[in-house]
Design a protein around this motif. Structure first.
Motif, mmCIF file in Angstrom:
data_model
loop_
_atom_site.group_PDB
_atom_site.id
_atom_site.type_symbol
_atom_site.label_atom_id
_atom_site.label_comp_id
_atom_site.label_asym_id
_atom_site.label_seq_id
_atom_site.Cartn_x
_atom_site.Cartn_y
_atom_site.Cartn_z
ATOM 1 N N ASN A 39 0.816 -1.220 0.000
ATOM 2 C CA ASN A 39 0.000 0.000 0.000
ATOM 3 C C ASN A 39 0.844 1.262 0.000
ATOM 4 O O ASN A 39 0.471 2.270 -0.614
ATOM 5 N N ILE A 40 1.970 1.229 0.683
ATOM 6 C CA ILE A 40 2.842 2.416 0.706
ATOM 7 C C ILE A 40 3.391 2.684 -0.692
ATOM 8 O O ILE A 40 3.444 3.834 -1.141
ATOM 9 N N ALA A 41 3.789 1.645 -1.406
ATOM 10 C CA ALA A 41 4.332 1.819 -2.762
ATOM 11 C C ALA A 41 3.281 2.441 -3.688
ATOM 12 O O ALA A 41 3.576 3.366 -4.449
ATOM 13 N N LYS A 42 2.060 1.943 -3.606
ATOM 14 C CA LYS A 42 0.983 2.480 -4.447
ATOM 15 C C LYS A 42 0.694 3.929 -4.089
ATOM 16 O O LYS A 42 0.557 4.785 -4.953
ATOM 17 N N TRP A 43 0.630 4.216 -2.801
ATOM 18 C CA TRP A 43 0.365 5.573 -2.316
ATOM 19 C C TRP A 43 1.482 6.533 -2.740
ATOM 20 O O TRP A 43 1.219 7.640 -3.207
ATOM 21 N N LEU A 44 2.734 6.065 -2.603
ATOM 22 C CA LEU A 44 3.869 6.905 -2.986
ATOM 23 C C LEU A 44 3.836 7.196 -4.485
ATOM 24 O O LEU A 44 4.102 8.318 -4.923
ATOM 25 N N PHE A 45 3.481 6.198 -5.271
ATOM 26 C CA PHE A 45 3.356 6.390 -6.713
ATOM 27 C C PHE A 45 2.339 7.487 -7.007
ATOM 28 O O PHE A 45 2.600 8.405 -7.786
ATOM 29 N N GLU A 46 1.183 7.393 -6.368
ATOM 30 C CA GLU A 46 0.117 8.371 -6.618
ATOM 31 C C GLU A 46 0.506 9.773 -6.160
ATOM 32 O O GLU A 46 0.057 10.769 -6.737
ATOM 33 N N LYS A 47 1.326 9.869 -5.126
ATOM 34 C CA LYS A 47 1.780 11.181 -4.648
ATOM 35 C C LYS A 47 2.847 11.782 -5.569
ATOM 36 O O LYS A 47 2.867 12.999 -5.791
ATOM 37 N N LEU A 48 3.762 10.929 -6.057
ATOM 38 C CA LEU A 48 4.878 11.439 -6.863
ATOM 39 C C LEU A 48 4.494 11.666 -8.326
ATOM 40 O O LEU A 48 5.042 12.566 -8.976
ATOM 41 N N GLU A 49 3.574 10.873 -8.833
ATOM 42 C CA GLU A 49 3.232 10.953 -10.261
ATOM 43 C C GLU A 49 2.918 12.384 -10.720
ATOM 44 O O GLU A 49 3.481 12.850 -11.716
ATOM 45 N N PRO A 50 2.053 13.115 -10.004
ATOM 46 C CA PRO A 50 1.737 14.477 -10.481
ATOM 47 C C PRO A 50 2.930 15.431 -10.449
ATOM 48 O O PRO A 50 2.951 16.415 -11.177
ATOM 49 N N LEU A 51 3.917 15.142 -9.606
ATOM 50 C CA LEU A 51 5.075 16.027 -9.501
ATOM 51 C C LEU A 51 5.968 15.958 -10.744
ATOM 52 O O LEU A 51 6.731 16.874 -11.015
ATOM 53 N N PHE A 52 5.860 14.848 -11.481
ATOM 54 C CA PHE A 52 6.678 14.699 -12.689
ATOM 55 C C PHE A 52 5.924 15.065 -13.969
ATOM 56 O O PHE A 52 6.539 15.341 -14.992
ATOM 57 N N VAL A 53 4.602 15.030 -13.883
ATOM 58 C CA VAL A 53 3.797 15.333 -15.074
ATOM 59 C C VAL A 53 4.085 16.765 -15.521
ATOM 60 O O VAL A 53 4.125 17.690 -14.718
ATOM 61 N N ASP A 54 4.307 16.932 -16.785
ATOM 62 C CA ASP A 54 4.543 18.257 -17.375
ATOM 63 C C ASP A 54 5.797 18.944 -16.861
ATOM 64 O O ASP A 54 5.955 20.155 -16.997
ATOM 65 N N ARG A 55 6.668 18.173 -16.255
ATOM 66 C CA ARG A 55 7.911 18.758 -15.753
ATOM 67 C C ARG A 55 8.668 19.479 -16.868
ATOM 68 O O ARG A 55 9.190 20.556 -16.696
ATOM 69 N N TYR A 56 8.750 18.818 -18.011
ATOM 70 C CA TYR A 56 9.456 19.409 -19.152
ATOM 71 C C TYR A 56 8.534 19.627 -20.337
ATOM 72 O O TYR A 56 8.983 19.777 -21.451
ATOM 73 N N LYS A 57 7.218 19.557 -20.076
ATOM 74 C CA LYS A 57 6.239 19.666 -21.162
ATOM 75 C C LYS A 57 6.456 18.557 -22.191
ATOM 76 O O LYS A 57 6.331 18.774 -23.391
ATOM 77 N N THR A 58 6.837 17.392 -21.692
ATOM 78 C CA THR A 58 6.991 16.221 -22.545
ATOM 79 C C THR A 58 6.041 15.149 -22.015
ATOM 80 O O THR A 58 5.242 15.415 -21.137
ATOM 81 N N ASP A 59 6.167 13.948 -22.539
ATOM 82 C CA ASP A 59 5.346 12.845 -22.038
ATOM 83 C C ASP A 59 6.073 12.036 -20.973
ATOM 84 O O ASP A 59 5.734 10.877 -20.726
ATOM 85 N N LEU A 60 7.053 12.629 -20.362
ATOM 86 C CA LEU A 60 7.768 11.975 -19.274
ATOM 87 C C LEU A 60 6.771 11.486 -18.235
ATOM 88 O O LEU A 60 5.893 12.218 -17.804
ATOM 89 N N LYS A 61 6.886 10.220 -17.858
ATOM 90 C CA LYS A 61 5.943 9.746 -16.841
ATOM 91 C C LYS A 61 6.588 8.784 -15.854
ATOM 92 O O LYS A 61 7.532 8.070 -16.188
ATOM 93 N N LEU A 62 6.036 8.810 -14.654
ATOM 94 C CA LEU A 62 6.451 7.866 -13.634
ATOM 95 C C LEU A 62 5.961 6.495 -14.057
ATOM 96 O O LEU A 62 4.778 6.311 -14.330
ATOM 97 N N LYS A 63 6.863 5.539 -14.132
ATOM 98 C CA LYS A 63 6.474 4.214 -14.615
ATOM 99 C C LYS A 63 6.293 3.220 -13.474
ATOM 100 O O LYS A 63 5.369 2.413 -13.486
ATOM 101 N N GLN A 64 7.173 3.284 -12.500
ATOM 102 C CA GLN A 64 7.173 2.227 -11.486
ATOM 103 C C GLN A 64 7.852 2.691 -10.215
ATOM 104 O O GLN A 64 8.769 3.499 -10.258
ATOM 105 N N ILE A 65 7.380 2.145 -9.102
ATOM 106 C CA ILE A 65 8.093 2.309 -7.841
ATOM 107 C C ILE A 65 8.358 0.923 -7.272
ATOM 108 O O ILE A 65 7.442 0.119 -7.106
#
Ligand SMILES: [Zn+2]
Length: 149
Positions: free
Chosen positions: A109-135
């Motif tokens: 559950n912590i891994a899933k929660w951490l993924f959901e918390k970090l994912e938005p922080l990387f979205v649009d970081r460089y205005k590319t399709d960079l995405k969080l893939k896995q934790i």
């Protein structure tokens, strides 16, 4: 291409109905392998020929982890024992940094929660399709879980 950065943090937790010793409040040094995915950037700027700078993964992730998790105690909102302890008058626990969550804080559950918390922080970081893939989250040196969306 995938790129991964290792980040560690210390955190206390308890698994209320665990059949063995994990029902006691205890500590782990969690190690998270944060994997992002996208093409290599070939534009001329500081991050050329990278997916993302390793330093940026660390900075973005650590900002969240340091302010929300590192040295904190994570507990399940319906954990009855924790409620009793924390409601005692003059409780020493009140000075402890705690994070109440809606799930039992297992590594899964912590891994899933951490993924959901970090994912938005990387979205649009460089205005590319960079995405969080896995934790990939290690709870002990020999035990880990992997969460992918
Ligand atoms: Zn544990």
């Amino acid at each position: 291409m995938e790129i991964t950065k290792e980040i560690w943090f210390d955190m206390w937790h308890r698994v209320p109905n665990h059949k063995s010793k994990c029902s006691n409040v205890h500590w782990h040094r969690y190690t998270a392998y944060i994997t992002l995915e996208w093409d290599i950037i070939d534009e001329v700027w500081s991050d050329e020929w990278m997916v993302i700078d390793f330093w940026d993964i660390k900075t973005i992730s650590k900002w969240f982890i340091d302010s929300e998790l590192d040295h904190w105690f994570m507990y399940y909102e319906n954990d009855q024992i924790w409620k009793i302890i924390s409601e005692q008058e003059n409780s020493r626990w009140e000075k402890m940094k705690t994070i109440k969550v809606s799930f039992i804080p297992t590594a899964e559950n912590i891994a899933k929660w951490l993924f959901e918390k970090l994912e938005p922080l990387f979205v649009d970081r460089y205005k590319t399709d960079l995405k969080l893939k896995q934790i990939k989250l290690y709870e002990t040196p020999t035990s880990y879980v992997v969460y992918r969306k």
